[in-house]
Design an enzyme around this catalytic site. Structure first.
Site, PDB file in Angstrom:
ATOM      1  N   TRP A 157       5.991  -3.852  11.422  1.00 30.67           N
ATOM      2  CA  TRP A 157       6.841  -3.425  10.372  1.00 30.67           C
ATOM      3  C   TRP A 157       7.924  -4.691  10.080  1.00 30.67           C
ATOM      4  O   TRP A 157       7.993  -5.087   8.902  1.00 30.67           O
ATOM      5  CB  TRP A 157       7.033  -2.358  10.187  1.00 30.67           C
ATOM      6  CG  TRP A 157       5.906  -1.329  10.116  1.00 30.67           C
ATOM      7  CD1 TRP A 157       5.613  -0.297  11.067  1.00 30.67           C
ATOM      8  CD2 TRP A 157       5.000  -1.061   9.206  1.00 30.67           C
ATOM      9  NE1 TRP A 157       4.654   0.327  10.792  1.00 30.67           N
ATOM     10  CE2 TRP A 157       4.270  -0.242   9.675  1.00 30.67           C
ATOM     11  CE3 TRP A 157       4.792  -1.678   7.955  1.00 30.67           C
ATOM     12  CZ2 TRP A 157       3.021   0.158   8.782  1.00 30.67           C
ATOM     13  CZ3 TRP A 157       3.681  -1.476   7.257  1.00 30.67           C
ATOM     14  CH2 TRP A 157       2.690  -0.372   7.829  1.00 30.67           C
ATOM     15  N   LYS A 178       7.492  10.173   6.330  1.00 31.00           N
ATOM     16  CA  LYS A 178       7.228  10.354   7.628  1.00 31.00           C
ATOM     17  C   LYS A 178       8.165  11.706   8.026  1.00 31.00           C
ATOM     18  O   LYS A 178       7.696  12.535   8.461  1.00 31.00           O
ATOM     19  CB  LYS A 178       7.758   9.210   8.640  1.00 31.00           C
ATOM     20  CG  LYS A 178       6.824   8.021   8.447  1.00 31.00           C
ATOM     21  CD  LYS A 178       7.169   6.739   8.701  1.00 31.00           C
ATOM     22  CE  LYS A 178       6.443   5.577   8.253  1.00 31.00           C
ATOM     23  NZ  LYS A 178       4.883   6.093   8.629  1.00 31.00           N
ATOM     24  N   ASP A 216      15.390  -0.841   8.325  1.00 27.65           N
ATOM     25  CA  ASP A 216      14.271  -0.034   7.832  1.00 27.65           C
ATOM     26  C   ASP A 216      14.371   1.206   8.937  1.00 27.65           C
ATOM     27  O   ASP A 216      14.064   0.974  10.161  1.00 27.65           O
ATOM     28  CB  ASP A 216      13.137  -0.672   8.056  1.00 27.65           C
ATOM     29  CG  ASP A 216      11.756  -0.099   7.864  1.00 27.65           C
ATOM     30  OD1 ASP A 216      11.843   1.204   7.626  1.00 27.65           O
ATOM     31  OD2 ASP A 216      10.581  -0.544   7.794  1.00 27.65           O
TER      32      ASP A 216
END
Ligand SMILES: Cc1ncc(COP(=O)(O)O)c(C=O)c1O
Length: 360
Positions: free
Chosen positions: A101, A195, A171
């Site tokens: 990511w 999540k 992030d």
């Protein structure tokens, strides 16, 4: 009704209490005679939902007044572009690449300016967090970027990098609200909510006010300018209203549970059950160096692909689902977010022990 223990990395398990509440309110939200799904985002009822969600999140994370909270669409991935478009005034940014990511964010930023990879853990399949105490931070860097919890590889920054005074952008998709954070150490904290917080399709961006300007890269679309959304209280266009509503319910649930300090203790306790077993097992092995282990995503392997597949299959049959590792790394991964009860982790470890005995 039969519920499984869902170890998915995201979309992921939500608190049962919240699911029941939203089910109860499906036909008639709070006397409005309609579902939140059917409600105008300009209605008083929805304004109260979004205002309350923001207030509760501010309380949970102790967000200082000089930060805005934005509820945006496009998922976490859209931020990979939105961050450089809005923040790259000097067209320079430093990226710490600790997984896929972070790598995607780094690659995206290259479209907009000079993105420097100042540290990486790719040499060892992203199984650790590099030493970030004295990195070659670019003197003209607009920001330093990290992915704080690496969902795929199961690593977590236990200490924030020394950015030498530069703005930190993080992030936190897979560790959002899993423990207390000091928001004032960041310029931007953002994460996809699917999540640890709510249904998929939304990202929450917590951004320091001085970073919200009209001075964005030429050609930046209106919808990708933070100022557009900050000025409109996240209601410039139709937001993901139902998602905001469910997230708001999860914030209430977190407050009722005792807040982020309590969540941290619970998460540490749950993760310890699994890591202790992995450290003692002769069949299973954790893939991350102990000091950088995530509390949220726990990858493990047997070292034998066929055995891994057998484990995933039998675990699924036993009601322990979504344990297959990310397609790029194989093996297994148990995501044990806030809403995963301790009983779920205990059931997983009991199953692993039994599997180990049977396959010794
Ligand atoms: C750390 C991290 N960042 C970004 C993303 C991408 O999120 P989205 O699918 O919302 O764009 C994910 C998704 O799994 C993730 O784990």
């Amino acid at each position: 009704m039969s519920r499984v223990y869902n170890f998915s990395a995201g979309p992921a398990v939500l608190p049962e209490e919240v699911l029941k509440e939203v089910a109860d309110e499906m036909m008639d939200y709070n006397g409005t005679g309609m579902s939140v799904m059917e409600m105008s985002h300009r209605s008083a009822a929805f304004q109260e939902i979004i205002d309350t969600a923001e207030k509760d999140l501010r309380e949970l994370m102790n967000i200082p007044d000089n930060y805005k909270v934005l509820f945006l669409q496009g998922g976490a991935s859209q931020q990979f572009a939105m961050i450089p478009m809005n923040l790259m005034k000097n067209k320079v940014a430093d990226y710490i690449v600790t997984g896929q990511w972070a790598k995607k964010a780094y690659q995206e930023a290259q479209k907009y300016g000079k993105a420097n990879k100042i540290a990486s853990s790719e040499d060892k399949t992203f199984s650790y967090i590099p030493d970030c105490s004295d990195l070659p931070i670019s003197p003209d860097a607009d920001y330093v970027y990290i992915c704080e919890n690496n969902t795929i590889y199961g690593t977590k920054f236990k200490k924030l990098p020394n950015t030498k005074g530069k703005t930190l952008v993080a992030d936190v998709s897979s560790c959002f609200l899993s423990e207390p954070v000091d928001v004032s150490k960041y310029g931007i904290i953002y994460g996809g909510v699917q999540k640890n917080i709510g249904p998929a399709g939304m990202v929450i961006v917590i951004i320091r006010e001085d970073l919200i300007t009209e001075d964005v890269l030429p050609g930046t679309p209106t919808m990708l300018t933070y100022k557009t959304h900050a000025d409109a209280g996240s209601l410039y266009n139709t937001p993901n209203a139902y998602c905001i509503y469910v997230c708001g319910k999860v914030f209430k649930w977190l407050k009722k549970m005792g807040g982020l300090e309590v969540m941290k203790q619970r998460n540490e306790e749950k993760a310890k059950i699994l890591y202790d077993y992995l450290d003692s097992s002769k069949l299973f092995k954790g893939t991350v160096v102990p000091e950088d282990r995530s509390l949220m995503n726990v990858p493990f392997v047997t070292g034998d692909k066929e055995m891994d597949a057998k484990f995933v299959k039998e675990a699924t049959e036993a009601g322990l689902v979504n344990l297959k590792g990310h397609r790029t790394v194989g093996g297994m991964r148990a995501s044990i977010y806030n809403a995963m009860p301790k009983a779920g982790v205990e059931a997983l470890v009991a199953f692993m022990k039994k599997f180990e005995e049977e396959n010794a």
